[in-house]
Design a protein around this motif. Structure first.
Motif, PDB file in Angstrom:
ATOM      1  N   ARG A  74      -2.950 -11.829  -3.091  1.00 38.23           N
ATOM      2  CA  ARG A  74      -3.627 -10.767  -2.348  1.00 38.23           C
ATOM      3  C   ARG A  74      -2.681  -9.589  -2.181  1.00 38.23           C
ATOM      4  NH1 ARG A  74      -5.613 -12.228   3.492  1.00 38.23           N
ATOM      5  NH2 ARG A  74      -3.608 -11.358   4.113  1.00 38.23           N
ATOM      6  N   PHE A  75      -3.173  -8.396  -2.488  1.00 37.92           N
ATOM      7  CA  PHE A  75      -2.353  -7.196  -2.387  1.00 37.92           C
ATOM      8  C   PHE A  75      -2.227  -6.776  -0.920  1.00 37.92           C
ATOM      9  CE2 PHE A  75      -2.000  -2.556  -2.167  1.00 37.92           C
ATOM     10  CZ  PHE A  75      -0.897  -2.328  -2.984  1.00 37.92           C
ATOM     11  N   VAL A  76      -0.990  -6.532  -0.478  1.00 35.50           N
ATOM     12  CA  VAL A  76      -0.728  -6.084   0.892  1.00 35.50           C
ATOM     13  C   VAL A  76      -0.350  -4.610   0.907  1.00 35.50           C
ATOM     14  CG1 VAL A  76       0.673  -6.405   2.958  1.00 35.50           C
ATOM     15  CG2 VAL A  76      -0.036  -8.403   1.618  1.00 35.50           C
ATOM     16  N   SER A  77       0.713  -4.253   0.187  1.00 37.18           N
ATOM     17  CA  SER A  77       1.146  -2.856   0.184  1.00 37.18           C
ATOM     18  C   SER A  77       2.128  -2.618  -0.944  1.00 37.18           C
ATOM     19  CB  SER A  77       1.809  -2.488   1.516  1.00 37.18           C
ATOM     20  OG  SER A  77       2.993  -3.263   1.711  1.00 37.18           O
ATOM     21  N   GLN A  78       2.325  -1.342  -1.274  1.00 34.86           N
ATOM     22  CA  GLN A  78       3.322  -0.959  -2.266  1.00 34.86           C
ATOM     23  C   GLN A  78       3.941   0.372  -1.848  1.00 34.86           C
ATOM     24  OE1 GLN A  78       1.949  -0.203  -6.272  1.00 34.86           O
ATOM     25  NE2 GLN A  78       3.957  -0.668  -7.146  1.00 34.86           N
ATOM     26  N   SER A  79       5.257   0.431  -1.901  1.00 32.14           N
ATOM     27  CA  SER A  79       5.977   1.657  -1.600  1.00 32.14           C
ATOM     28  C   SER A  79       6.846   1.999  -2.794  1.00 32.14           C
ATOM     29  CB  SER A  79       6.843   1.467  -0.349  1.00 32.14           C
ATOM     30  OG  SER A  79       7.877   0.510  -0.602  1.00 32.14           O
ATOM     31  N   SER A  80       7.652   3.048  -2.659  1.00 31.98           N
ATOM     32  CA  SER A  80       8.551   3.419  -3.752  1.00 31.98           C
ATOM     33  C   SER A  80       9.630   2.361  -3.982  1.00 31.98           C
ATOM     34  CB  SER A  80       9.218   4.761  -3.450  1.00 31.98           C
ATOM     35  OG  SER A  80       9.959   4.679  -2.229  1.00 31.98           O
ATOM     36  N   GLY A  81       9.828   1.501  -2.964  1.00 26.84           N
ATOM     37  CA  GLY A  81      10.889   0.510  -3.082  1.00 26.84           C
ATOM     38  C   GLY A  81      10.432  -0.900  -3.370  1.00 26.84           C
ATOM     39  N   SER A  82       9.239  -1.290  -2.868  1.00 28.14           N
ATOM     40  CA  SER A  82       8.848  -2.685  -3.023  1.00 28.14           C
ATOM     41  C   SER A  82       7.332  -2.864  -3.049  1.00 28.14           C
ATOM     42  CB  SER A  82       9.431  -3.531  -1.884  1.00 28.14           C
ATOM     43  OG  SER A  82       8.900  -3.113  -0.637  1.00 28.14           O
ATOM     44  N   LEU A  83       6.933  -3.983  -3.648  1.00 24.45           N
ATOM     45  CA  LEU A  83       5.543  -4.434  -3.668  1.00 24.45           C
ATOM     46  C   LEU A  83       5.461  -5.688  -2.814  1.00 24.45           C
ATOM     47  CD1 LEU A  83       2.597  -4.651  -4.853  1.00 24.45           C
ATOM     48  CD2 LEU A  83       3.624  -6.045  -6.678  1.00 24.45           C
ATOM     49  N   LYS A  84       4.488  -5.730  -1.909  1.00 23.18           N
ATOM     50  CA  LYS A  84       4.321  -6.888  -1.032  1.00 23.18           C
ATOM     51  C   LYS A  84       2.990  -7.561  -1.325  1.00 23.18           C
ATOM     52  CE  LYS A  84       4.563  -8.393   3.814  1.00 23.18           C
ATOM     53  NZ  LYS A  84       4.760  -7.959   5.230  1.00 23.18           N
ATOM     54  N   LEU A  85       3.037  -8.873  -1.563  1.00 25.04           N
ATOM     55  CA  LEU A  85       1.853  -9.681  -1.829  1.00 25.04           C
ATOM     56  C   LEU A  85       1.759 -10.801  -0.804  1.00 25.04           C
ATOM     57  CD1 LEU A  85       2.278 -10.111  -5.696  1.00 25.04           C
ATOM     58  CD2 LEU A  85       0.939  -8.361  -4.514  1.00 25.04           C
ATOM     59  N   TYR A  86       0.561 -11.380  -0.706  1.00 28.24           N
ATOM     60  CA  TYR A  86       0.355 -12.490   0.229  1.00 28.24           C
ATOM     61  C   TYR A  86      -0.219 -13.663  -0.546  1.00 28.24           C
ATOM     62  CZ  TYR A  86      -1.580 -15.172   4.167  1.00 28.24           C
ATOM     63  OH  TYR A  86      -1.887 -16.166   5.073  1.00 28.24           O
ATOM     64  N   GLN A  87       0.337 -14.862  -0.335  1.00 28.75           N
ATOM     65  CA  GLN A  87      -0.224 -16.064  -0.944  1.00 28.75           C
ATOM     66  C   GLN A  87      -0.818 -16.948   0.151  1.00 28.75           C
ATOM     67  OE1 GLN A  87       2.472 -18.574  -3.100  1.00 28.75           O
ATOM     68  NE2 GLN A  87       4.175 -18.239  -1.699  1.00 28.75           N
ATOM     69  N   TYR A  88      -1.990 -17.462  -0.154  1.00 32.29           N
ATOM     70  CA  TYR A  88      -2.784 -18.166   0.851  1.00 32.29           C
ATOM     71  C   TYR A  88      -2.205 -19.522   1.223  1.00 32.29           C
ATOM     72  CZ  TYR A  88      -6.378 -14.677  -0.203  1.00 32.29           C
ATOM     73  OH  TYR A  88      -7.057 -13.504  -0.373  1.00 32.29           O
ATOM     74  N   ASN A  89      -1.659 -20.221   0.243  1.00 33.40           N
ATOM     75  CA  ASN A  89      -1.258 -21.604   0.477  1.00 33.40           C
ATOM     76  C   ASN A  89       0.130 -21.858  -0.103  1.00 33.40           C
ATOM     77  OD1 ASN A  89      -1.496 -24.341   1.219  1.00 33.40           O
ATOM     78  ND2 ASN A  89      -2.381 -24.878  -0.767  1.00 33.40           N
ATOM     79  N   ILE A 123       7.719 -10.497  -2.064  1.00 38.63           N
ATOM     80  CA  ILE A 123       8.150  -9.108  -2.176  1.00 38.63           C
ATOM     81  C   ILE A 123       8.931  -8.919  -3.474  1.00 38.63           C
ATOM     82  CG2 ILE A 123       9.520  -7.266  -1.126  1.00 38.63           C
ATOM     83  CD1 ILE A 123       9.018  -8.528   1.583  1.00 38.63           C
ATOM     84  N   PHE A 124       8.535  -7.890  -4.241  1.00 36.36           N
ATOM     85  CA  PHE A 124       9.188  -7.586  -5.509  1.00 36.36           C
ATOM     86  C   PHE A 124       9.617  -6.120  -5.527  1.00 36.36           C
ATOM     87  CE2 PHE A 124       6.033 -10.900  -6.458  1.00 36.36           C
ATOM     88  CZ  PHE A 124       6.847 -11.875  -7.010  1.00 36.36           C
ATOM     89  N   PRO A 125      10.754  -5.799  -6.165  1.00 35.02           N
ATOM     90  CA  PRO A 125      11.155  -4.394  -6.326  1.00 35.02           C
ATOM     91  C   PRO A 125      10.114  -3.635  -7.148  1.00 35.02           C
ATOM     92  CG  PRO A 125      12.965  -5.881  -6.849  1.00 35.02           C
ATOM     93  CD  PRO A 125      11.743  -6.724  -6.743  1.00 35.02           C
ATOM     94  N   THR A 126       9.739  -2.466  -6.700  1.00 37.88           N
ATOM     95  CA  THR A 126       8.706  -1.703  -7.390  1.00 37.88           C
ATOM     96  C   THR A 126       9.082  -1.409  -8.836  1.00 37.88           C
ATOM     97  OG1 THR A 126       7.904  -0.689  -5.347  1.00 37.88           O
ATOM     98  CG2 THR A 126       7.439   0.483  -7.384  1.00 37.88           C
ATOM     99  N   ASP A 127      10.365  -1.172  -9.108  1.00 33.15           N
ATOM    100  CA  ASP A 127      10.762  -0.841 -10.472  1.00 33.15           C
ATOM    101  C   ASP A 127      10.683  -2.028 -11.423  1.00 33.15           C
ATOM    102  OD1 ASP A 127      12.896  -2.295  -9.527  1.00 33.15           O
ATOM    103  OD2 ASP A 127      14.427  -0.799  -9.991  1.00 33.15           O
ATOM    104  N   LYS A 128      10.442  -3.234 -10.878  1.00 36.76           N
ATOM    105  CA  LYS A 128      10.275  -4.412 -11.723  1.00 36.76           C
ATOM    106  C   LYS A 128       8.806  -4.774 -11.926  1.00 36.76           C
ATOM    107  CE  LYS A 128      14.585  -5.487 -12.564  1.00 36.76           C
ATOM    108  NZ  LYS A 128      15.120  -5.516 -13.947  1.00 36.76           N
ATOM    109  N   VAL A 129       7.900  -4.053 -11.264  1.00 32.82           N
ATOM    110  CA  VAL A 129       6.471  -4.357 -11.370  1.00 32.82           C
ATOM    111  C   VAL A 129       5.924  -3.733 -12.652  1.00 32.82           C
ATOM    112  CG1 VAL A 129       4.205  -4.081 -10.317  1.00 32.82           C
ATOM    113  CG2 VAL A 129       6.212  -4.516  -8.879  1.00 32.82           C
ATOM    114  N   PHE A 130       5.457  -4.575 -13.565  1.00 33.52           N
ATOM    115  CA  PHE A 130       4.948  -4.123 -14.857  1.00 33.52           C
ATOM    116  C   PHE A 130       3.494  -3.658 -14.754  1.00 33.52           C
ATOM    117  CE2 PHE A 130       2.994  -5.053 -19.032  1.00 33.52           C
ATOM    118  CZ  PHE A 130       3.771  -4.224 -19.821  1.00 33.52           C
ATOM    119  N   SER A 131       2.670  -4.414 -14.013  1.00 32.83           N
ATOM    120  CA  SER A 131       1.262  -4.034 -13.868  1.00 32.83           C
ATOM    121  C   SER A 131       0.658  -4.711 -12.647  1.00 32.83           C
ATOM    122  CB  SER A 131       0.458  -4.411 -15.120  1.00 32.83           C
ATOM    123  OG  SER A 131       0.410  -5.826 -15.280  1.00 32.83           O
ATOM    124  N   ILE A 132      -0.379  -4.067 -12.089  1.00 35.22           N
ATOM    125  CA  ILE A 132      -1.166  -4.641 -10.993  1.00 35.22           C
ATOM    126  C   ILE A 132      -2.632  -4.438 -11.359  1.00 35.22           C
ATOM    127  CG2 ILE A 132      -1.627  -4.669  -8.521  1.00 35.22           C
ATOM    128  CD1 ILE A 132       0.956  -3.153  -8.079  1.00 35.22           C
TER     129      ILE A 132
END
Length: 258
Positions: A215-230, A240-249
């Motif tokens: 589940r997508f939570v938020s994305q900034s210039s520095g990081s991408l935040k996701l939520y996992q249910y279980n 949480i992943f560094p934004t510069d390492k995110v290939f696609s959403i």
């Protein structure tokens, strides 16, 4: 490296133990004896003596033995359908052997004003992306191959690059269950709370791209935040992943158990 299909191959290996069943199985689903042997090989270090089971072969094995392989408990249609039989026909099985083909028809409505059934065109489909490996936090690796074609929901008709993936593991429960199919629109706008397929580059090797259904939570210039249910043992709900390492959403627009 352990075989990512270890559990499935162990299941099939056990099923083929009875005398004569291996050759009978091979003839029934169109696999040579050598191909069957290499499909259940787990110990030989020579990769040429091992092979991966394809999705259609797993479906045929489930129909032959009338039992779903481990990790594919949701694929209940495999117990009544057989590769090569076109809709709306279904194969009847008895004692693991096909005994006939029957036509499946919708029941006749008994209402004065019957509802209209929506049908999907047979020639509209999108690719189901193949997966290998599995890891912490529901991590999986798409192997770049299209292993099957699945029906295209109306909202994805004509969408360039639309695809589907099969859910692996339990980290998405109760939102997503193991074996479910998720359909993805790579062009849809992402909003907080949307379910997404995210691809993240590896730390050292940019050819190592990990994928997650979260589940997508938020994305900034520095990081991408996701939520996992279980989350699993030792894991947290937040990823949480560094934004510069995110290939696609890419947004998940539909999911269902096939």
């Amino acid at each position: 490296m352990s075989d990512p299909q270890y559990e499935v191959k162990s299941w099939l290996r056990q099923k083929l133990q009875p005398r004569g069943i291996k050759s009978e199985f091979g003839r029934a689903i169109g696999m040579s004896p050598d191909k069957v042997t290499r499909s259940i090989e787990l110990d030989d270090p020579d990769p040429k003596k091992r092979r991966s089971l394809q999705m259609e072969e797993l479906a045929a094995a489930a129909a032959f033995f009338q039992e779903l392989p481990p990790g594919y408990e949701g694929m209940t249609t495999w117990l009544t359908r057989r590769g090569g039989v076109s809709e709306p026909d279904a194969v009847l099985f008895k004692d693991g052997k096909p005994i006939g083909v029957v036509e499946v028809k919708n029941p006749t409505p008994n209402a004065s004003f019957p509802p209209r059934y929506q049908t999907f065109p047979d020639d509209v489909s999108i690719p189901l992306r193949g997966q290998i490996s599995a890891g912490p936090n529901g991590r999986f690796i798409m192997n770049g191959q299209d292993i099957a074609r699945v029906f295209c929901p109306p909202g994805l008709e004509g969408v360039d690059g639309a695809y589907a993936v099969q859910v692996q593991g339990t980290s998405g429960e109760p939102r997503f269950f193991n074996g479910e199919t998720a359909w993805v629109n790579p062009h849809a706008k992402i909003r907080q709370g949307d379910d997404v397929v995210v691809q993240v580059l590896g730390k050292d090797d940019e050819d190592d791209v990990s994928s997650y259904i979260k589940r997508f939570v938020s994305q900034s210039s520095g990081s991408l935040k996701l939520y996992q249910y279980n989350p699993g043992k030792g894991e947290t709900h937040d990823l949480i992943f560094p934004t510069d390492k995110v290939f696609s959403i890419h947004k998940v627009v539909f999911h269902a158990m096939l």
